[in-house]
Design a protein around this motif. Structure first.
Motif, short mmCIF file in Angstrom:
data_model
loop_
_atom_site.label_atom_id
_atom_site.label_comp_id
_atom_site.label_asym_id
_atom_site.label_seq_id
_atom_site.Cartn_x
_atom_site.Cartn_y
_atom_site.Cartn_z
N GLU A 1 0.83 -1.21 0.00
CA GLU A 1 0.00 0.00 0.00
C GLU A 1 0.86 1.26 0.00
O GLU A 1 0.62 2.19 -0.76
CB GLU A 1 -0.90 0.03 1.24
N GLU A 2 1.86 1.28 0.86
CA GLU A 2 2.72 2.46 0.97
C GLU A 2 3.56 2.68 -0.28
O GLU A 2 3.74 3.82 -0.72
CB GLU A 2 3.62 2.35 2.20
N ALA A 3 4.08 1.60 -0.85
CA ALA A 3 4.88 1.74 -2.08
C ALA A 3 4.01 2.27 -3.21
O ALA A 3 4.43 3.16 -3.96
CB ALA A 3 5.48 0.40 -2.46
N ALA A 4 2.81 1.74 -3.35
CA ALA A 4 1.91 2.21 -4.40
C ALA A 4 1.52 3.67 -4.17
O ALA A 4 1.52 4.48 -5.12
CB ALA A 4 0.66 1.32 -4.46
N ARG A 5 1.21 4.01 -2.96
CA ARG A 5 0.81 5.38 -2.64
C ARG A 5 1.97 6.36 -2.88
O ARG A 5 1.77 7.47 -3.39
CB ARG A 5 0.34 5.47 -1.19
N SER A 6 3.17 5.96 -2.54
CA SER A 6 4.32 6.85 -2.68
C SER A 6 4.76 7.03 -4.13
O SER A 6 5.18 8.12 -4.52
CB SER A 6 5.51 6.29 -1.89
N ALA A 7 4.68 5.98 -4.91
CA ALA A 7 5.18 6.04 -6.29
C ALA A 7 4.17 6.57 -7.29
O ALA A 7 4.55 7.09 -8.34
CB ALA A 7 5.63 4.65 -6.72
N ALA A 8 2.89 6.46 -6.98
CA ALA A 8 1.85 6.84 -7.95
C ALA A 8 1.63 8.34 -8.01
O ALA A 8 1.81 9.06 -7.04
CB ALA A 8 0.54 6.15 -7.58
N ARG A 9 1.23 8.78 -9.21
CA ARG A 9 0.91 10.19 -9.41
C ARG A 9 -0.59 10.47 -9.31
O ARG A 9 -1.00 11.60 -9.13
CB ARG A 9 1.43 10.64 -10.76
N ASN A 10 -1.40 9.39 -9.43
CA ASN A 10 -2.86 9.54 -9.32
C ASN A 10 -3.45 8.22 -8.82
O ASN A 10 -2.74 7.23 -8.67
CB ASN A 10 -3.48 9.97 -10.66
N LYS A 11 -4.74 8.21 -8.59
CA LYS A 11 -5.41 7.03 -8.00
C LYS A 11 -5.36 5.82 -8.94
O LYS A 11 -5.21 4.69 -8.49
CB LYS A 11 -6.86 7.34 -7.64
N GLU A 12 -5.51 6.04 -10.25
CA GLU A 12 -5.48 4.93 -11.20
C GLU A 12 -4.10 4.26 -11.22
O GLU A 12 -3.99 3.03 -11.23
CB GLU A 12 -5.85 5.40 -12.62
N GLU A 13 -3.07 5.08 -11.21
CA GLU A 13 -1.70 4.56 -11.18
C GLU A 13 -1.43 3.85 -9.86
O GLU A 13 -0.78 2.81 -9.83
CB GLU A 13 -0.72 5.71 -11.40
N GLU A 14 -1.94 4.39 -8.77
CA GLU A 14 -1.77 3.75 -7.46
C GLU A 14 -2.40 2.37 -7.45
O GLU A 14 -1.81 1.41 -6.98
CB GLU A 14 -2.41 4.63 -6.38
#
Length: 122
Positions: free
Chosen positions: A75-88
């Motif tokens: 969850e944290e890796a996705a939240r940190s690396a993503a630029r928007n919700k779809e990318e997350e």
């Protein structure tokens, strides 16, 4: 998670600060050598199965964390690396399956192997 913390803290009631200090060098050595070995193993096996080592090594390292931590790390890796919700969501969906399967597999296999060794010492 809270239940696990209560169990762990409850079992530590009889541990003295001196016991912690006495065992700290061995614990740090085991963690360091084990982490290094898992990283090497994850890299080698990733290459053998033609998988990206930057994904294979973290999957191998799930043996150190176990289930709740694996999920939280994804969850944290996705939240940190993503630029928007779809990318997350895309990053999270890519990371979670191998991480959870790797964590369950390593913990289960390690538990069975260690239990088999310990049973023979009884």
């Amino acid at each position: 998670m809270i239940g696990i913390l209560f169990v762990v803290i409850g079992t530590m009631g009889g541990v003295t600060p001196q016991q912690v200090v006495d065992n700290l060098p061995a614990i740090l050595a085991i963690l360091t050598i084990g982490t290094f070995g898992i990283c090497i193993g994850g890299y080698v096996v990733s290459k053998l199965v033609k998988w990206d080592p930057l994904k294979g090594m973290p999957v191998a390292l799930t043996a150190l964390f176990g289930f709740p931590a694996d999920y939280i790390l994804c969850e944290e890796a996705a939240r940190s690396a993503a630029r928007n919700k779809e990318e997350e969501k895309a990053i999270f969906d890519e990371l979670v399956p191998p991480m959870l399967i790797g964590g369950f597999t390593t913990v289960t296999v390690a538990s069975v192997v260690i239990a088999g060794i310990i049973v023979q010492t009884l």
